[in-house]
Structure formats: structure tokens, C-alpha cells
Design a protein around this motif. Structure first.
Motif, PDB file in Angstrom:
ATOM      1  N   MET A   1       9.788  12.771  10.860  1.00 39.01           N
ATOM      2  CA  MET A   1       9.762  12.912   9.406  1.00 39.01           C
ATOM      3  C   MET A   1      10.328  14.247   8.932  1.00 39.01           C
ATOM      4  O   MET A   1      10.613  14.413   7.745  1.00 39.01           O
ATOM      5  N   ALA A   2      10.470  15.188   9.828  1.00 34.80           N
ATOM      6  CA  ALA A   2      11.135  16.471   9.528  1.00 34.80           C
ATOM      7  C   ALA A   2      10.609  17.126   8.255  1.00 34.80           C
ATOM      8  O   ALA A   2      11.374  17.632   7.424  1.00 34.80           O
ATOM      9  N   GLY A   3       9.282  17.088   8.081  1.00 30.95           N
ATOM     10  CA  GLY A   3       8.668  17.773   6.956  1.00 30.95           C
ATOM     11  C   GLY A   3       8.517  16.947   5.689  1.00 30.95           C
ATOM     12  O   GLY A   3       7.866  17.396   4.739  1.00 30.95           O
ATOM     13  N   LEU A   4       9.100  15.757   5.623  1.00 32.52           N
ATOM     14  CA  LEU A   4       8.937  14.921   4.426  1.00 32.52           C
ATOM     15  C   LEU A   4       7.483  14.469   4.276  1.00 32.52           C
ATOM     16  O   LEU A   4       6.989  14.315   3.158  1.00 32.52           O
TER      17      LEU A   4
ATOM     18  N   CYS B   1       8.771  14.477  -3.167  1.00 31.98           N
ATOM     19  CA  CYS B   1       7.354  14.740  -3.441  1.00 31.98           C
ATOM     20  C   CYS B   1       6.882  16.083  -2.902  1.00 31.98           C
ATOM     21  O   CYS B   1       6.100  16.778  -3.548  1.00 31.98           O
ATOM     22  N   GLY B   2       7.326  16.447  -1.733  1.00 29.58           N
ATOM     23  CA  GLY B   2       6.938  17.731  -1.152  1.00 29.58           C
ATOM     24  C   GLY B   2       5.496  17.773  -0.668  1.00 29.58           C
ATOM     25  O   GLY B   2       4.578  17.477  -1.427  1.00 29.58           O
ATOM     26  N   GLY B   3       5.300  18.092   0.582  1.00 31.22           N
ATOM     27  CA  GLY B   3       3.958  18.284   1.124  1.00 31.22           C
ATOM     28  C   GLY B   3       3.099  17.038   1.208  1.00 31.22           C
ATOM     29  O   GLY B   3       1.886  17.112   1.016  1.00 31.22           O
ATOM     30  N   VAL B   4       3.700  15.884   1.476  1.00 31.88           N
ATOM     31  CA  VAL B   4       2.928  14.639   1.592  1.00 31.88           C
ATOM     32  C   VAL B   4       2.096  14.683   2.867  1.00 31.88           C
ATOM     33  O   VAL B   4       2.606  14.943   3.960  1.00 31.88           O
ATOM     34  N   ARG B   5       0.802  14.410   2.719  1.00 29.87           N
ATOM     35  CA  ARG B   5      -0.113  14.480   3.855  1.00 29.87           C
ATOM     36  C   ARG B   5      -0.532  13.077   4.283  1.00 29.87           C
ATOM     37  O   ARG B   5      -0.795  12.201   3.450  1.00 29.87           O
ATOM     38  N   ILE B   6      -0.602  12.892   5.575  1.00 31.40           N
ATOM     39  CA  ILE B   6      -1.051  11.627   6.154  1.00 31.40           C
ATOM     40  C   ILE B   6      -2.326  11.887   6.943  1.00 31.40           C
ATOM     41  O   ILE B   6      -2.390  12.801   7.769  1.00 31.40           O
TER      42      ILE B   6
ATOM     43  N   LYS C   1       9.728   4.389   8.111  1.00 30.45           N
ATOM     44  CA  LYS C   1      10.733   3.613   7.360  1.00 30.45           C
ATOM     45  C   LYS C   1      10.694   3.921   5.869  1.00 30.45           C
ATOM     46  O   LYS C   1      11.615   3.562   5.124  1.00 30.45           O
ATOM     47  N   TYR C   2       9.620   4.557   5.430  1.00 33.90           N
ATOM     48  CA  TYR C   2       9.438   4.838   4.001  1.00 33.90           C
ATOM     49  C   TYR C   2       9.661   6.313   3.680  1.00 33.90           C
ATOM     50  O   TYR C   2       9.236   6.789   2.625  1.00 33.90           O
ATOM     51  N   ALA C   3      10.377   7.001   4.553  1.00 28.61           N
ATOM     52  CA  ALA C   3      10.606   8.436   4.347  1.00 28.61           C
ATOM     53  C   ALA C   3      11.264   8.709   2.998  1.00 28.61           C
ATOM     54  O   ALA C   3      10.976   9.723   2.350  1.00 28.61           O
ATOM     55  N   TYR C   4      12.105   7.795   2.541  1.00 24.15           N
ATOM     56  CA  TYR C   4      12.820   8.003   1.284  1.00 24.15           C
ATOM     57  C   TYR C   4      11.868   8.103   0.091  1.00 24.15           C
ATOM     58  O   TYR C   4      12.204   8.725  -0.936  1.00 24.15           O
ATOM     59  N   LEU C   5      10.666   7.509   0.209  1.00 19.55           N
ATOM     60  CA  LEU C   5       9.701   7.577  -0.878  1.00 19.55           C
ATOM     61  C   LEU C   5       9.127   8.984  -1.043  1.00 19.55           C
ATOM     62  O   LEU C   5       8.611   9.334  -2.113  1.00 19.55           O
TER      63      LEU C   5
ATOM     64  N   SER D   1       0.822  -1.204   0.000  1.00 22.95           N
ATOM     65  CA  SER D   1       0.000   0.000   0.000  1.00 22.95           C
ATOM     66  C   SER D   1       0.862   1.263   0.000  1.00 22.95           C
ATOM     67  O   SER D   1       0.614   2.201  -0.772  1.00 22.95           O
ATOM     68  N   VAL D   2       1.887   1.293   0.841  1.00 29.05           N
ATOM     69  CA  VAL D   2       2.747   2.475   0.916  1.00 29.05           C
ATOM     70  C   VAL D   2       3.519   2.658  -0.392  1.00 29.05           C
ATOM     71  O   VAL D   2       3.667   3.781  -0.893  1.00 29.05           O
ATOM     72  N   ARG D   3       4.005   1.567  -0.966  1.00 28.41           N
ATOM     73  CA  ARG D   3       4.764   1.671  -2.218  1.00 28.41           C
ATOM     74  C   ARG D   3       3.868   2.125  -3.373  1.00 28.41           C
ATOM     75  O   ARG D   3       4.305   2.906  -4.228  1.00 28.41           O
TER      76      ARG D   3
END
Length: 324
Positions: free
Chosen positions: A109-112, A73-78, A65-69, A34-36
Motif C-alpha cells: 500500500m506504500a503509505g496509502l 484521504c491520507g493516514g487511512v488506518r486499518i 485492490k481498493y488503494a485508489y479509494l 463495506s469498503v466502498r
């Protein structure tokens, strides 16, 4: 497959409309898949249709663990889904714990990516009376006021129990706390017939939210655009175009719940008007400004376990086209 809108009204309608919820039925993908998938969608031209990734609070630490994804992208919302509390004490504890877990996630996540939307289910017993509903939502507000950029959507079980009271209570809280982003959430489907609310109940919910100036999100059963019969579920299912274009029309033309119900059960898609600066839905015209205002202030988004189904169906309706 990547798509783009065929007109500016369609772009305004579909902009950040979908919260990707691949973890949930009927897709029920595993966490990694799902995350990928979400990461892939974020790199596409049509990411403009995505609003957030829906993640249970219990899995939020795993998402780091998926911060690199998310780096490019910029501004990813959860959108954080709180646990299904069954008592008042559990609700209060879960509210506090959910917000604290989100705070820790945001720091790491420091803004990622940012957990800035919360979807919380209020136990039916807690919402039995207006006084109890007010008391428990006040508890949520107490924790929310220090996070004035976050949004909170509360689901009552069932949402159609008394939409007037719930909308009134949320409206009162919003007026008392001017920078509070609090709304309601409605469950519009499921994998069994009894999980699908009647169109009349959905219409009542939307109209009460409109009348009390309360934003709403929808979830479940909306990954196809139009009202249709589902052989898999064994009943008629709602469509996301019916619900969201219906909400825009109801807001613009002050439709009654009965009139909105008629729009919710049609299988006819909205049409781009002749000038290309609005939409027509069953004889009702709405402008781009109507669409933008209603999406911003009332009809926020819906959770879908699929991003492919909405795009494929919209392509078939001619509302989007494949990118070159």
C-alpha cells in the motif's frame, strides 16, 4: 448526511471514536460494499469520528485492490482482526501469520493505508491461568517489539472472566517493554441476549483497565449511544456514550464499579456544562482535558457495523448538528 460537533467537549469525546466494521453483524455487508462505504465516509467532513476500518486478516490482501479509494484521504488506518484460534499452538501460529500478512499489506500500500492496529482473540483455555496468559502474551510481544508504532488489543473469552488478572498481566508487560502499545478488548454485545455482558461486568472491566493503566477497545452492540432495550436482540443493550463517558467519569472521579454501573444503565445523555468547556453526566463534571486524556490513555474506540446509526442518534440528542 454529514455532521459536526456542537461543542469542543463533544469533539474531544467523539474524535476518532468509531472503528467502522460494516463486514460484521448485524449489518454483515459484503466486502465490496463495506469498503466502498468506508471510502465514502473518508471523504466526508465528519471523518473526524472515524478511527479505522476493521478487516479480517484473511481479507487484508483483497483490500489492496481498493488503494485508489484512499489516495486523497491520507493516514487511512486499518484494524486487523486475527482469526479465532482455539488452541495455544493455533494462537501462536496465527499471531505470527497475522503480523506477516500485515507487513506485506503495508509494503504493497506504500503509505496509502496502514495496518497498524491488531485485534486478537485469545482462546478461553489459554487464559485459564495467569501463567498461561503471561506465556502466550509474551509470544505476541516477541513479534510486536519490531513494530513499535503498532497497537495490539487482546480479547479474552469471555472478557469478564477475570479482568483483574488480565489487566495486571498486560500492565506488567507494558512496564517491562516501555514502547509496547498493548491493551485489552471487550465484547459489549451481539445478536443474541447471552452475548450481552452485564453492566456490572463491563464496569469491572473498565475499572480494572483504569487501575492498571491499560487501554481498551470495545466491540459489538454499541452502534447506539445510550443504554436501551433492543427488540431485535430481546434484551437491554449498552450505549457507546454510557461506556466511554462512563470511563471518563470513572477515571476523573475514581468511581467504584458499583458507581460506574449506575452510569452504564442510564438512558440520560451527557450534557454540555454551562461554560461549554466540559460535560456533565449524572451530576459528574469532566473537563475537555479529562476527556482527551482518558480517550488517549484508556478508552480508545469501539467497533460499529454502522456509521449512520451513531450519527443519526447523536443528531437526535443534539450533540452534533448537520453541516451547512
Amino acid at each position: 448526511m454529514q455532521v459536526e460537533p456542537t461543542s469542543e467537549p463533544v469533539r474531544a469525546l467523539l474524535d476518532r471514536l468509531i472503528d467502522y466494521a460494516g463486514l460484521f453483524p448485524p449489518a454483515s455487508l459484503d466486502f465490496d460494499t463495506s469498503v466502498r462505504y468506508f471510502g465514502q465516509y473518508l471523504t466526508g467532513i465528519d471523518r473526524w469520528m472515524l478511527r479505522s476500518f476493521v478487516c479480517p486478516v484473511s481479507r487484508l490482501p483483497d483490500l489492496t485492490k481498493y488503494a485508489y479509494l484512499f489516495e486523497s484521504c491520507g493516514g487511512v488506518r486499518i484494524s486487523v482482526l486475527g482469526p479465532p484460534a482455539t488452541t495455544e499452538a493455533a494462537w501462536r501460529s496465527d499471531c505470527t501469520g497475522t503480523l506477516q500478512t500485515a507487513d506485506a499489506f503495508n509494503r504493497s500500500m506504500a503509505g496509502l493505508a496502514t495496518a497498524d492496529t491488531f485485534e486478537l482473540k485469545l482462546p478461553a483455555a489459554v487464559a485459564e491461568t495467569k501463567a498461561s496468559l503471561e506465556r502466550n502474551l509474551e509470544h505476541l510481544v516477541d513479534g510486536a517489539l519490531d513494530r513499535n508504532t503498532a497497537e495490539y488489543f487482546v480479547e479474552l473469552v469471555p472478557a469478564a472472566r477475570d479482568p483483574r488478572t488480565s489487566a495486571q498481566v498486560v500492565s506488567d508487560l507494558r512496564q517491562r517493554h516501555g514502547d509496547l502499545h498493548l491493551g485489552l478488548k471487550i465484547r459489549t454485545g451481539g445478536v443474541t441476549p447471552d452475548a450481552v455482558p452485564a453492566a456490572r461486568d463491563v464496569a469491572r472491566f473498565v475499572c480494572e483497565c483504569r487501575d492498571h493503566h491499560v487501554p481498551f477497545k470495545a466491540t459489538a452492540g454499541l452502534h447506539h449511544p445510550l443504554y436501551h432495550f433492543s427488540a431485535d436482540v430481546g434484551t437491554d443493550m449498552h450505549g457507546f456514550l454510557n461506556v466511554f463517558v462512563g470511563a471518563i467519569v470513572a477515571s476523573r472521579h475514581n468511581l467504584s464499579p458499583d458507581r460506574l454501573t449506575e452510569l452504564l444503565v442510564t438512558s440520560s445523555p451527557p450534557e454540555i456544562d454551562s461554560a461549554g468547556d466540559g460535560l456533565l453526566f449524572k451530576g459528574h463534571n469532566v473537563s475537555i482535558e479529562d476527556i482527551k486524556q482518558t480517550r488517549d490513555k484508556l478508552a480508545v474506540s469501539f467497533g460499529s457495523c454502522s456509521f449512520d446509526d451513531p450519527r443519526n442518534d447523536l443528531l437526535g440528542l443534539g450533540l452534533v448538528r448537520l453541516t451547512p
